[in-house]
Every structure is written in C-alpha cells, then in structure tokens.
Design an enzyme around this catalytic site. Structure first.
Site, PDB file in Angstrom:
ATOM      1  N   ASP A  87      46.521  29.335  -6.746  1.00 13.03           N
ATOM      2  CA  ASP A  87      47.057  29.438  -8.101  1.00 13.03           C
ATOM      3  C   ASP A  87      47.036  28.066  -8.782  1.00 13.03           C
ATOM      4  OD1 ASP A  87      47.524  32.124  -7.770  1.00 13.03           O
ATOM      5  OD2 ASP A  87      49.663  31.898  -7.318  1.00 13.03           O
ATOM      6  N   TYR A 158      51.267  29.591   4.079  1.00 15.08           N
ATOM      7  CA  TYR A 158      51.817  29.074   2.830  1.00 15.08           C
ATOM      8  C   TYR A 158      53.174  28.423   3.086  1.00 15.08           C
ATOM      9  CZ  TYR A 158      48.394  32.169   0.617  1.00 15.08           C
ATOM     10  OH  TYR A 158      47.235  32.803   0.236  1.00 15.08           O
TER      11      TYR A 158
END
Length: 274
Positions: A87, A158
């Site tokens: 992102d 993540y």
C-alpha cells in the site's frame, strides 16, 4: 506499469539492445507509491487538481529507480516489473520486494555493457533514493523471469499497529484468545470496499499462519502476522463492515483502526538470486 522515457544522450543512435536487471527494494517512507499514479481527472495530461503534474503523487519507487539507472546507463525506456506491491502508506522492510527492470535501447557498445558494474548502478540508485528507498542484490537476469515476478504468489509477514475500541482497558486474555482463533479457521474475504472499484467482487478464502503480539499499550497493540498470499490484512483486523469473516474486530466485538501496516518479510524461494 509506466514506460519512463529517459532523455539523457538523446542524440545518440539507439542500439536496440535490452538488458534485464533483477533486484530487491526497501521502501523507507510512507506516501510513496510503487509506480506512477496518474491523476484520475486529467489522466496524466495535467490539470488544476494535480497542480498540472498529471500525477497524484509526485514521485514513486519506479521513478526513483529509473533516475538512478539513467545516471549510469544511457537508454531509452525503462519498464518496472514488481512482485506485487505494498500500500502507498505502508513501508517495505525486511528482505525487500523483488523486481525486474527491463532497460530498452541501451546506448552502449556490447563490450561496455559487459563491463557495467551493477554495484555502481546500485549505489547510484540508493544515492538518488536517499532516505526514501534502497535497492540491493542487483543481478543480470533474462526476459523469461518477468512472468515469474509478475505472477508471484508468496506468503508474507506484516507488522501492524492497531487501536482497539475506545479508551477502556483492553481485556488481554480476550485479545489472546481472539488472535489465536484467527490461525485456526479459514478467513472468508469479500473484495474490500477500498479496492472494489478496480477488482472483481469475489469472496476469497485465505489463511493466517501465525500471529505474534509484540506490545500492548492501553488499547494500542503492535503485532506481527504471517498470512497466505493475497490476504487483505487491514480487513483481517477491521472486518470491513462484515466483508471479512472472521476478523479480529468481530471476534472482540470492538471497532479496530489500523494505525500502520508494513511488510516485514516476503517468503519467496530466492530462486532468481541463485
């Protein structure tokens, strides 16, 4: 994907030679897209909304790398092929994201191309990237490896910081139970609201392999999560109004905000580096 026109040494004749360079990049700043984002209103032509730049963001990982390459290698167009993308507001950390550069119309004799030092190219890219990006493990590769990069489907780890509920004291036992339950059941994810305008409205089945809670401060939690390729991790926490089932939000029956989410590791097999 954008073809970047490099005008350096424009007067020289094009040799038609292509070279392919594999590498990995780290993204060290937020608000930096991987590739160029054209302004939706003018589609890159330039308008008042984009301050006549034609772009939503003034630079990208792609452009920074291309500038560094063009300072060393006189060429025509450079195509950037990334193994997925993070992102815009996420960092790319850990072992970096693999990519291949397709450098077209290299304006160098063949013997000079053979003498090119990729270490010099790497250093120049990192100089241009300053504290925004860093590349490493540059190696020559072939066109055949572009589909390997483009079609890659690798699990990822993540690191996330989330805010759970309001200022009430967080029930840690409840949190640990909810986190563990995410690793024991398939996750049904309908295409998230934030990307529904550009992706088919499907329900995808994904798995969470591991979650580790690193820190809890009041209702702010820092954790690491390892997921199957293609998992929408923000929605794994927030639930996206019921489009992801189960989610940490639904298990805790609390609203969750994702403060930041960064890629910590890509579990590729390093085949292209061998």
């Amino acid at each position: 994907m954008l073809a970047l026109q490099l005008n350096r040494h424009k007067a020289m004749n094009l040799s038609g030679t292509k070279i392919y360079i594999y590498g990995r990049y780290l993204k060290l700043t937020r608000g930096l897209p991987q590739t160029v984002w054209h302004c939706k209103r003018c589609r890159g032509r330039g308008c008042k909304k984009c301050n006549y730049t034609g772009k939503v963001y003034q630079e990208s990982v792609e452009e920074i790398i291309a500038r560094g390459v063009s300072n060393i290698i006189p060429a025509g167009k450079i195509y950037f092929h990334g193994a997925g993308r993070e992102d815009v507001d996420a960092l790319m950390l850990g072992n970096g994201r693999p990519f291949i550069l397709e450098i077209c119309d290299v304006r160098l004799p063949e013997e000079e191309i053979k003498k090119l030092s990729l270490k010099t190219v790497e250093e120049e890219i990192n100089k241009v990237g300053a504290d925004k990006i860093r590349v490493f493990n540059l190696k020559y590769t072939t066109k055949d490896n572009i589909p390997v990069i483009k079609k890659s489907s690798w699990n990822k780890k993540y690191r996330a910081v989330i805010v759970i509920g309001d200022e009430d004291k967080l029930n840690k036992q409840q949190l640990f139970r909810a986190v563990m339950s995410l690793t024991s059941t398939p996750i049904h994810q309908r295409t998230p609201t934030r990307v529904s305008h550009r992706r088919a409205d499907l329900v995808r089945l994904r798995r969470v392999y591991e979650i580790y809670i690193d820190k809890i401060e009041n209702n702010e939690v820092t954790l690491e999560v390892t997921t199957e390729a293609g998992t929408y991790v923000k929605e794994l926490f927030t639930g996206d109004n019921g489009r992801t089932i189960p989610s940490l939000s639904s298990l805790l029956d609390k609203k969750i905000e994702v403060k930041c989410l960064d890629v910590a590791k890509i579990f590729d097999d390093n085949t292209l580096e061998k």
